[in-house]
Design an enzyme around this catalytic site. Sequence first.
Site, mmCIF file in Angstrom:
data_model
loop_
_atom_site.group_PDB
_atom_site.id
_atom_site.type_symbol
_atom_site.label_atom_id
_atom_site.label_comp_id
_atom_site.label_asym_id
_atom_site.label_seq_id
_atom_site.Cartn_x
_atom_site.Cartn_y
_atom_site.Cartn_z
ATOM 1 N N ASP A 40 -6.295 -7.005 4.405
ATOM 2 C CA ASP A 40 -7.422 -6.353 3.739
ATOM 3 C C ASP A 40 -8.343 -7.419 3.146
ATOM 4 O O ASP A 40 -9.565 -7.409 3.353
ATOM 5 C CB ASP A 40 -6.900 -5.430 2.637
ATOM 6 C CG ASP A 40 -8.015 -4.770 1.858
ATOM 7 O OD1 ASP A 40 -8.959 -4.282 2.494
ATOM 8 O OD2 ASP A 40 -7.952 -4.759 0.613
ATOM 9 N N TYR A 43 0.823 -1.211 0.000
ATOM 10 C CA TYR A 43 0.000 0.000 0.000
ATOM 11 C C TYR A 43 0.857 1.261 0.000
ATOM 12 O O TYR A 43 0.447 2.302 -0.488
ATOM 13 C CB TYR A 43 -0.894 0.036 1.237
ATOM 14 C CG TYR A 43 -2.190 -0.714 1.131
ATOM 15 C CD1 TYR A 43 -2.228 -2.073 0.841
ATOM 16 C CD2 TYR A 43 -3.401 -0.057 1.356
ATOM 17 C CE1 TYR A 43 -3.420 -2.761 0.775
ATOM 18 C CE2 TYR A 43 -4.600 -0.737 1.285
ATOM 19 C CZ TYR A 43 -4.610 -2.082 0.993
ATOM 20 O OH TYR A 43 -5.804 -2.751 0.936
ATOM 21 N N LYS A 68 3.095 -15.470 2.712
ATOM 22 C CA LYS A 68 3.252 -16.208 1.459
ATOM 23 C C LYS A 68 4.745 -16.491 1.305
ATOM 24 O O LYS A 68 5.396 -16.045 0.349
ATOM 25 C CB LYS A 68 2.684 -15.353 0.305
ATOM 26 C CG LYS A 68 2.623 -16.074 -1.028
ATOM 27 C CD LYS A 68 1.522 -17.104 -1.122
ATOM 28 C CE LYS A 68 1.605 -17.868 -2.431
ATOM 29 N NZ LYS A 68 0.705 -19.033 -2.484
ATOM 30 N N ASP A 116 -3.048 -18.261 0.961
ATOM 31 C CA ASP A 116 -4.070 -18.923 0.130
ATOM 32 C C ASP A 116 -4.764 -20.028 0.925
ATOM 33 O O ASP A 116 -5.994 -20.169 0.881
ATOM 34 C CB ASP A 116 -3.474 -19.451 -1.187
ATOM 35 C CG ASP A 116 -2.169 -20.195 -1.019
ATOM 36 O OD1 ASP A 116 -1.582 -20.152 0.087
ATOM 37 O OD2 ASP A 116 -1.721 -20.838 -1.981
ATOM 38 N N ASP A 161 -12.266 -8.993 4.744
ATOM 39 C CA ASP A 161 -13.560 -8.978 4.040
ATOM 40 C C ASP A 161 -14.161 -10.389 4.052
ATOM 41 O O ASP A 161 -15.359 -10.578 4.289
ATOM 42 C CB ASP A 161 -13.396 -8.539 2.574
ATOM 43 C CG ASP A 161 -13.615 -7.048 2.383
ATOM 44 O OD1 ASP A 161 -13.272 -6.279 3.297
ATOM 45 O OD2 ASP A 161 -14.126 -6.646 1.316
HETATM 46 C C1 IPM Z 1 -10.306 -1.252 4.138
HETATM 47 C C2 IPM Z 1 -10.538 -0.667 2.764
HETATM 48 C C3 IPM Z 1 -9.360 0.241 2.414
HETATM 49 C C4 IPM Z 1 -8.104 -0.609 2.437
HETATM 50 C C5 IPM Z 1 -9.488 0.996 1.097
HETATM 51 C C6 IPM Z 1 -10.747 1.828 1.049
HETATM 52 C C7 IPM Z 1 -8.266 1.827 0.790
HETATM 53 O O1 IPM Z 1 -10.715 -1.666 1.836
HETATM 54 O O2 IPM Z 1 -10.209 -0.470 5.103
HETATM 55 O O3 IPM Z 1 -10.235 -2.465 4.243
HETATM 56 O O4 IPM Z 1 -7.795 -1.275 1.436
HETATM 57 O O5 IPM Z 1 -7.413 -0.611 3.466
HETATM 58 MG MG MG Z 2 -10.828 -3.612 2.702
#
Ligand code: IPM
Ligand code: MG
Length: 355
Positions: free
Chosen positions: A243, A142, A187, A219, A247
């Site tokens: 990240d 990032y 990884k 993975d 999710d």
């Molecule tokens: C998160 C989001 C952010 C990230 C984006 C919006 C830059 O996906 O907080 O997980 O990738 O960190």
């Molecule tokens: Mg995210």
Amino acid sequence: MVKNIAVIRGDGIGPEIVGEALRVLDKVAELYGHTFNYTDVDMGGCAIDKYGDPLPEAELKKCVDADSVLLGAVGGDKWNDVPGHMRPEKGLLRLRAGMGVYSNNRPAKIWRQLADASPLKKEIVDAGIDFIIVRELIGGIYFGEHKTEGDTAIDVLTYSEAEIERIGRIGFETAQKRNKKLCSVEKSNVLDSSRLWKKVMHRLAEEYPDVELSDMLVDNCAMQIVKNPSQFDVIVTENMFGDILSDEASMITGSIGMIPSSSLGATKCGLYEPIHGSAPDIAGQDKANPIGTILSAAMMLRYSYDMTEEANAIENAVSAYLDGGYRTADIMSDGGKLVGCKQCGELIVKNLKKE
Ligand code: IPM
Ligand code: MG
């Protein structure tokens, strides 16, 4: 106590969900005799529209000077064509780096009332889903160099031992406060940065003999999170893996709309935000689930202000609200009572009681 909170409403559903979280914080202040002062900060697409910059220095300063920061969400299709260094998300990354909040804590816990909302089979859910992802937040790909030269694009991934060590320690300390199991995710079969990650984690493990450390390739971890999530207690991982996995982990608990997060660095001034995005498709329609933001406000009270009772009161009010059968659209299932964002906030406030 008197606390100064920088408030970033942001874009899309951001203003709606933050509005409900402030309603809850105001009620906490009233019940417990605190004063919360809010300072509005412009960040994201709305700041691009206003200043031509997703996070002007003066706005960042308001956050650094506050006792903590509450954030809704930023971004949206409207700003898709702006250059990479000016995107709304860039404001968020600058905020995280500017505050030095290297440690992001994202819980994946299933609320018993929402077991039906999980896409996983009942027996997997019944085995228990309750783990935390500790994500490194201000390093890795990032924050490496990003450039495009002709037909080639380059993103650089770098980690130093010091960066790995400081997040590694948070992983071990988080596990010490829970079931003492830490899974380090990388990884290392491909990446040098991951081989360094693994080496540092094992060196640190000697200092935390009470914690059982395991290694997992990212993975495989993605697969294990849906196959057997009850095996996890604390996962520690680098920025981009965290990240993606967070999710995935949120979805197995029913809805990404329910998950809060805290980000902390060397001081108590933390950044608190739901892990979901700005959902422009439902913005302004009173459909969003504000619980991720409301629970982020609870984390703020717990971690930045040591207000444990107050944080518990918010979490209990959310639980009581769910017991009442109320559901925003994202977690709606048979027999639920559909509510909008505003009504959800009002009902949670109604359920708030001094512990
Ligand atoms: C998160 C989001 C952010 C990230 C984006 C919006 C830059 O996906 O907080 O997980 O990738 O960190
Ligand atoms: Mg995210």
